[in-house]
Write a protein that holds these residues in place. Structure first.
Motif, mmCIF file in Angstrom:
data_model
loop_
_atom_site.group_PDB
_atom_site.id
_atom_site.type_symbol
_atom_site.label_atom_id
_atom_site.label_comp_id
_atom_site.label_asym_id
_atom_site.label_seq_id
_atom_site.Cartn_x
_atom_site.Cartn_y
_atom_site.Cartn_z
ATOM 1 N N THR A 38 103.349 120.147 -13.514
ATOM 2 C CA THR A 38 103.593 119.831 -12.180
ATOM 3 C C THR A 38 102.858 119.960 -10.941
ATOM 4 O O THR A 38 102.642 118.840 -9.670
ATOM 5 C CB THR A 38 105.495 119.961 -12.387
ATOM 6 N N LEU A 39 102.354 121.506 -11.540
ATOM 7 C CA LEU A 39 101.153 121.834 -9.928
ATOM 8 C C LEU A 39 100.208 120.390 -9.467
ATOM 9 O O LEU A 39 99.497 119.901 -10.852
ATOM 10 C CB LEU A 39 100.562 122.760 -10.225
ATOM 11 N N TYR A 40 99.788 120.383 -8.340
ATOM 12 C CA TYR A 40 98.769 119.692 -8.007
ATOM 13 C C TYR A 40 98.750 119.780 -6.441
ATOM 14 O O TYR A 40 99.409 119.420 -6.029
ATOM 15 C CB TYR A 40 99.038 117.692 -8.472
ATOM 16 N N LYS A 41 97.728 120.134 -6.667
ATOM 17 C CA LYS A 41 97.099 120.549 -4.833
ATOM 18 C C LYS A 41 95.432 119.551 -4.784
ATOM 19 O O LYS A 41 95.129 120.225 -5.673
ATOM 20 C CB LYS A 41 96.179 122.182 -4.904
ATOM 21 N N ASN A 42 95.360 119.110 -4.193
ATOM 22 C CA ASN A 42 94.465 117.743 -4.153
ATOM 23 C C ASN A 42 93.489 118.718 -2.907
ATOM 24 O O ASN A 42 93.290 118.511 -1.765
ATOM 25 C CB ASN A 42 94.588 116.961 -3.624
ATOM 26 N N ASN A 43 92.923 119.885 -3.915
ATOM 27 C CA ASN A 43 92.331 120.869 -3.460
ATOM 28 C C ASN A 43 90.132 120.375 -3.626
ATOM 29 O O ASN A 43 89.519 121.548 -3.275
ATOM 30 C CB ASN A 43 92.303 122.509 -3.372
ATOM 31 N N ASP A 44 89.945 119.186 -3.822
ATOM 32 C CA ASP A 44 88.569 119.067 -4.258
ATOM 33 C C ASP A 44 87.765 118.798 -2.981
ATOM 34 O O ASP A 44 87.957 118.730 -2.365
ATOM 35 C CB ASP A 44 88.588 117.726 -5.015
ATOM 36 N N PHE A 45 86.724 120.009 -3.217
ATOM 37 C CA PHE A 45 85.760 119.702 -2.365
ATOM 38 C C PHE A 45 84.869 118.874 -1.941
ATOM 39 O O PHE A 45 83.875 118.694 -1.127
ATOM 40 C CB PHE A 45 85.088 121.995 -2.471
ATOM 41 N N CYS A 46 84.547 118.217 -3.601
ATOM 42 C CA CYS A 46 83.822 116.800 -3.093
ATOM 43 C C CYS A 46 84.420 115.589 -2.833
ATOM 44 O O CYS A 46 85.711 115.862 -2.868
ATOM 45 C CB CYS A 46 82.718 116.348 -4.474
ATOM 46 N N SER A 47 83.974 114.405 -2.938
ATOM 47 C CA SER A 47 84.612 113.601 -2.050
ATOM 48 C C SER A 47 84.770 112.497 -3.481
ATOM 49 O O SER A 47 84.624 110.717 -3.284
ATOM 50 C CB SER A 47 83.401 112.351 -1.193
ATOM 51 N N CYS A 48 84.779 112.885 -4.796
ATOM 52 C CA CYS A 48 85.009 112.474 -5.922
ATOM 53 C C CYS A 48 86.632 111.231 -5.676
ATOM 54 O O CYS A 48 86.462 109.934 -6.193
ATOM 55 C CB CYS A 48 85.553 112.866 -6.962
ATOM 56 N N GLY A 49 87.148 111.406 -5.001
ATOM 57 C CA GLY A 49 88.455 110.186 -4.599
ATOM 58 C C GLY A 49 88.061 109.626 -4.367
ATOM 59 O O GLY A 49 88.258 108.228 -4.468
ATOM 60 N N GLU A 50 86.724 109.812 -3.335
ATOM 61 C CA GLU A 50 87.106 108.524 -2.414
ATOM 62 C C GLU A 50 85.826 107.645 -3.519
ATOM 63 O O GLU A 50 86.075 106.099 -3.829
ATOM 64 C CB GLU A 50 86.392 108.834 -0.879
ATOM 65 N N VAL A 51 85.006 108.439 -4.184
ATOM 66 C CA VAL A 51 84.502 107.261 -4.650
ATOM 67 C C VAL A 51 85.125 106.438 -5.433
ATOM 68 O O VAL A 51 84.969 105.316 -6.081
ATOM 69 C CB VAL A 51 83.152 108.190 -5.850
ATOM 70 N N ILE A 52 85.814 107.176 -6.225
ATOM 71 C CA ILE A 52 86.615 106.489 -7.499
ATOM 72 C C ILE A 52 87.706 105.590 -6.921
ATOM 73 O O ILE A 52 88.067 104.364 -7.640
ATOM 74 C CB ILE A 52 88.025 107.476 -7.852
ATOM 75 N N LYS A 53 87.626 105.253 -5.850
ATOM 76 C CA LYS A 53 89.025 104.189 -4.758
ATOM 77 C C LYS A 53 88.227 103.404 -4.859
ATOM 78 O O LYS A 53 88.689 102.479 -3.662
ATOM 79 C CB LYS A 53 89.803 105.058 -4.274
ATOM 80 N N GLY A 54 86.788 103.796 -5.119
ATOM 81 C CA GLY A 54 85.667 102.750 -3.911
ATOM 82 C C GLY A 54 85.623 103.016 -2.641
ATOM 83 O O GLY A 54 84.803 101.663 -2.287
ATOM 84 N N LYS A 55 85.649 103.887 -2.221
ATOM 85 C CA LYS A 55 86.052 103.469 -0.886
ATOM 86 C C LYS A 55 84.575 104.127 -0.237
ATOM 87 O O LYS A 55 84.304 103.723 1.442
ATOM 88 C CB LYS A 55 86.996 104.597 -0.187
ATOM 89 N N ILE A 56 83.705 104.801 -0.481
ATOM 90 C CA ILE A 56 82.203 105.480 -0.272
ATOM 91 C C ILE A 56 81.335 104.863 -1.653
ATOM 92 O O ILE A 56 82.051 104.986 -2.563
ATOM 93 C CB ILE A 56 82.503 106.908 -0.125
ATOM 94 N N GLU A 57 80.357 105.127 -1.604
ATOM 95 C CA GLU A 57 79.453 104.730 -2.670
ATOM 96 C C GLU A 57 78.837 106.609 -2.907
ATOM 97 O O GLU A 57 79.131 107.868 -1.759
ATOM 98 C CB GLU A 57 78.118 104.361 -2.352
ATOM 99 N N PRO A 58 78.583 106.868 -4.260
ATOM 100 C CA PRO A 58 77.662 108.317 -4.554
ATOM 101 C C PRO A 58 77.237 108.697 -3.507
ATOM 102 O O PRO A 58 77.184 109.558 -2.745
ATOM 103 C CB PRO A 58 77.679 107.954 -5.555
#
Lengths: 362, 333
Positions: A305-325
Motif C-alpha cells: 500500500t505504501l507509495y510516496k512519490n519521492n522520485d528525485f528525477c522527472s521520470c514521471g513527467e517523461v512517462i506521461k509524455g509531458k517532457i522530453e528526456p
C-alpha cells in the motif's frame, strides 16, 4: 515479404516525401518502449520535419514500476532462502537507496537469476527445492500470459517453492488516464503491436470509439513506424478518426484467445500504482485468491500500500509524455546509462536510455 | 592419468608433471618448451610487441571454436593488430577440480592446431588447479611476443576522406556464444568467427603507409572499436548501415536476444582505416583470402562530428553510435 523488407519497404521514399511536406504541428505518442528504441535506432526523428513530434508514452514496463516495488524485491532478495528470477532488464533497476539493485545483490552472493521465460523460473524451482523461487513478473499483456502459464505449470507439476511477484499492468487503463488529463495534447497514437498480438485490434478499439483519436497498431521495423505515422497524418487530414492495423502480419481482430484466456484464468484486475502517475483504478494484474500460494505478495506477506512519490528525477513527467528526456535536469549530467538514477534511463526500452544512447542529430 | 583433473594435478608434484608431460608437451613441443625450465630463453629482437589476454569463456566449447583456440587467436590477433608478427606464447591454466581430462586434451589439441596455423610456439606456461566451486571449469591466460614489422600504425595518421573497411560479417562470436549458452533459439545455425588474423593482417599491411590504423573489434564490437579510433581526434567516422556486412542469422538472433550486432563481439575480423585510393584494391585482395570473403568498405572518415561515430540508417536517418553502454554479454572470451 521477408522480415528485412519491413525495415525499408520499397515505396518508403514516396511516403517519406509526403511526410516531409506536411506542415501542421502534430504530436504523436508511441506508447511502447520497443517503438521508442526502434525510432531512436533508425534515426526516424531526424527524418521527420520539426512540426511532427514523436512523444514517448508509458509503455516501458520497467519505467512505470514504482521504486517501492523494486525495494520490495531487493528486500526479498536479501533473504537467504529466496532465489529471485527475473528478466534481464530488471537487474540494474535501482531501488530508493542509491546504488542498490539486483545486480549488486548477485555480486554480494545472493541468488539472483536472469531468465528469458517464467517457465525457466519454474524449472529452477524444480531443481532448487531448498529455495523459494520468486519470479518478478513484469510487463503488460505481452508477458502476463506467460506468467500465468508458469503458475499453471508449477501447479501441474506440484512445484510448491515457486511464486510470482506480479508487477504486470494493463495498457488500456493508463491510456485512459492520460487522455483524461487536462493538458492532454496528443493527436495520434502508435499502438504497441506486441500487446495487440495478445489483446487484438479490439483491445485498442476504445481509442476510436470513445475518444476519436487516430491510432495505428504498429509493427517494430522502421518501415512499419514510418508507414503508421503517414496513416495518422492521413487520418488527421481526412478527418477520419479511427483505429487502423498496420501490423496485420501478426495482429488479429480478436488477438490471441488462448493467451487471453489463461491470463484471465489466473489474474484479476487490481488498483495499481504507476511511477510518476500514481494509483490507477483496475490497471494492474494480481493473481486470483485461489492461486494465492503462488503469489509472492501473499507468501511473504508484503505490504504494497505504501507509495510516496519521492522520485528525485522527472521520470514521471517523461512517462506521461509531458517532457522530453533532455528536459529532465538530471539527464546525462547525473543520470546516465552507466549510473542510472531513474527507471527511464536504466531500462533498455526507456525513453531516457534511448535518447542517451541514440540521440538524433537533427 | 585419471579421467578427471583433481587438486593434486595442481600440486606441483608428480601429477603436475604427468599433466604437463603426458598432455601438454606432446602437442606443443618445440626446442624452447622442451627445456621445461621456469622460463624460456628467446632470441632478442630489436623491436617487439608484447601482449597478454585471459580467457574465461562460458561455455568453453562452442560452435566454431573453444577456449583453447580462442586463447591462441586472442593474443596472436592483438599482436598482429599492433603491426607485429607473432612468435612466442606463454600458456597458463587455472583448472577447477573435477575437470574432465579428455576435455583438457581436446583443448590442448585445439591450441596445437591453432598455434601451428599462425606459426607461433608455446614456449612456457603454468598449471594451477583450484577447489571445486572456486573456478568455473577452466580459465586460460596467454601472453605473446612478436617482432614489430610495421611501426607506422596510429590514429594520428587518419585523415578526412580515408575509408573504413571490415573483413567480413560482424557480430558472430558474441551471438554464437550467447546462443550456445542460453540455448534459446533452435534452428539457427550460428558459428563463431574465431580465427587467427595473421594472414588477413599481412594482406592489409602489405599496403604499408596507406594503412592508417587497424584493430580486431572484440568485446564491445565494431561500434566501440571505431569510437576508440576517433576519440580525442578532430575527426569523426560515418558508417553506412546498408554496407555493413551482417549475416541473416546474426540479424535474426540479435532481434530475438535484443542486442545490436554493431556491439556484438568478433574474434576473427579486422576493422581498418585506409587511404581511399587503395581501398577498392585492398577489398578485392581480401575477398580472395579465407575468412575475408565478405570484406567491405563500410564508412569514411570525416571532419564532421569530430570525435563521434555516426550511422546513416537504411531509411536515411542518422544516429550516433556511442561506445558500448549498459548492455553486457559477460564471459564471451
Amino acid at each position: 515479404m521477408l522480415w528485412d523488407e519491413f525495415k525499408k519497404p520499397k515505396d518508403i521514399e514516396r511516403i517519406l516525401s509526403i511526410i516531409r511536406n506536411y506542415d501542421k504541428e502534430i504530436r504523436i505518442m508511441e506508447i511502447c518502449g520497443t517503438h521508442t528504441v526502434s525510432i531512436a535506432k533508425s534515426g526516424i526523428k531526424g527524418i521527420l520535419p520539426e512540426n511532427i513530434k514523436l512523444i514517448s508514452g508509458p509503455g516501458c514496463p520497467v519505467c512505470v514500476t514504482p521504486t517501492e516495488r523494486i525495494d520490495d524485491i531487493l528486500l526479498l532478495s536479501k533473504n537467504k532462502d529466496v532465489l529471485i528470477a527475473t528478466y534481464g532488464d530488471m537487474v540494474r533497476v535501482p531501488g530508493s537507496i542509491y546504488g542498490e539493485n539486483l545486480e549488486k545483490r548477485k555480486a554480494q552472493g545472493f541468488d539472483v537469476r536472469i531468465v528469458y521465460s517464467p517457465l525457466d523460473a519454474v524449472k529452477i524451482a524444480n531443481n532448487c527445492k531448498n529455495k523459494e523461487v520468486v519470479f518478478a513478473g513484469i510487463g503488460f499483456e505481452t508477458t502476463a500470459p506467460s506468467s500465468a502459464v508458469a503458475v499453471e505449470k508449477a501447479m501441474n507439476e506440484g512445484v510448491k517453492n515457486f511464486s510470482v511477484f506480479s508487477l504486470h499492468k494493463k495498457v488500456e487503463p493508463v491510456l485512459r488516464e492520460l487522455i483524461n488529463m487536462n493538458d492532454f495534447n496528443i493527436n495520434g497514437f502508435l499502438c504497441p503491436g506486441n500487446v495487440a498480438v495478445i489483446i487484438g485490434e479490439e483491445g485498442f478499439r476504445f481509442l476510436e470509439r470513445e475518444f476519436k483519436i487516430p491510432s495505428v497498431i504498429c509493427g517494430f521495423e522502421a518501415g512499419d513506424i514510418i508507414y503508421s505515422i503517414y496513416r495518422i497524418i492521413q487520418m488527421i487530414e481526412n478527418k477520419v478518426y479511427k483505429l487502423e492495423n498496420e501490423y496485420i502480419r501478426a495482429v488479429k481482430p480478436k488477438g490471441n484467445e488462448i493467451a487471453k484466456n489463461i491470463m484471465n484464468k489466473y489474474f484479476e484486475l487490481c488498483d495499481d500504482i504507476w511511477r510518476g502517475i500514481g494509483c490507477i483504478k483496475n490497471s494492474g494484474l494480481k493473481l486470483k485468491d485461489e492461486y494465492s500460494q503462488y503469489d509472492s505478495v501473499k507468501k511473504f506477506n508484503l505490504d504494497l500500500t505504501l507509495y510516496k512519490n519521492n522520485d528525485f528525477c522527472s521520470c514521471g513527467e517523461v512517462i506521461k509524455g509531458k517532457i522530453e528526456p533532455r528536459e529532465c535536469k538530471l539527464f546525462s549530467s547525473v543520470c546516465t546509462i552507466e549510473n542510472p538514477l531513474g527507471s527511464c534511463m536504466v531500462s533498455s526500452e526507456g525513453a531516457c536510455a534511448a535518447a542517451y544512447k541514440y540521440f538524433d542529430l537533427r | 592419468m585419471d579421467d578427471i583433473i583433481t587438486l593434486s594435478y595442481g600440486s606441483g608434484g608428480k601429477k603436475t608433471s604427468e599433466l604437463i608431460e603426458d598432455i601438454i608437451v606432446p602437442h606443443l613441443k618445440n626446442d624452447e618448451l622442451l627445456k621445461l625450465n621456469d622460463g624460456a630463453v628467446l632470441k632478442g629482437f630489436s623491436k617487439m610487441v608484447f601482449s597478454t589476454d585471459s580467457f574465461v569463456v562460458n561455455p568453453y566449447f562452442f560452435s566454431g571454436g573453444d577456449i583453447g583456440k580462442l586463447s591462441v587467436c586472442g593474443t596472436v590477433n592483438d599482436i598482429c593488430m599492433c603491426g607485429g608478427e607473432p612468435r612466442y606464447l606463454s600458456l597458463s591454466f587455472i583448472i577447477e577440480e573435477g575437470f574432465k581430462t579428455k576435455d583438457f586434451l581436446k583443448i590442448i589439441e585445439s591450441i596445437e592446431k591453432t598455434a601451428k596455423e599462425c606459426n607461433v610456439k608455446v614456449v612456457t606456461g603454468d598449471t594451477k588447479v583450484v577447489e571445486k566451486g572456486k573456478g568455473d571449469g577452466i580459465f586460460i591466460n596467454t601472453s605473446g611476443i612478436g617482432i614489430l614489422k610495421y611501426d607506422f600504425l596510429g590514429k594520428d595518421r587518419m585523415k578526412d576522406g580515408d575509408l573504413v573497411i571490415v573483413t567480413g560479417n560482424i557480430g558472430e562470436h558474441g551471438v554464437a556464444v550467447m546462443l550456445e549458452r542460453e540455448q534459446l533459439i533452435t534452428g539457427v545455425n550460428l558459428i563463431s568467427d574465431c580465427m587467427p588474423l595473421n594472414i588477413l593482417a599481412k594482406e592489409i599491411l602489405d599496403f604499408k603507409e596507406k594503412i592508417k590504423i587497424m584493430r580486431d573489434p572484440t568485446r564491445g564490437g565494431l561500434a566501440t572499436t571505431l569510437n576508440e579510433f576517433v576519440e580525442g581526434t578532430d575527426l569523426g567516422i560515418e558508417l553506412y548501415e546498408d554496407r555493413i556486412p551482417v549475416s541473416n542469422e546474426v540479424n535474426m538472433a540479435c532481434e530475438i536476444l535484443g542486442i545490436d550486432p554493431l556491439y556484438s563481439a568478433n574474434e576473427g575480423k579486422i576493422v581498418a582505416v585506409v587511404s581511399s585510393d587503395i581501398a577498392e584494391q585492398l577489398i578485392e585482395k581480401l575477398r580472395k583470402v579465407k575468412g575475408g570473403e565478405k570484406s567491405a568498405i563500410i564508412g569514411k572518415v570525416t571532419s564532421n562530428f569530430k570525435g563521434r561515430v555516426t550511422l546513416k540508417t537504411e531509411i536515411g536517418g542518422t544516429r550516433i553510435l556511442t561506445k558500448l553502454t549498459g548492455m553486457q554479454l559477460p564471459r564471451i572470451c
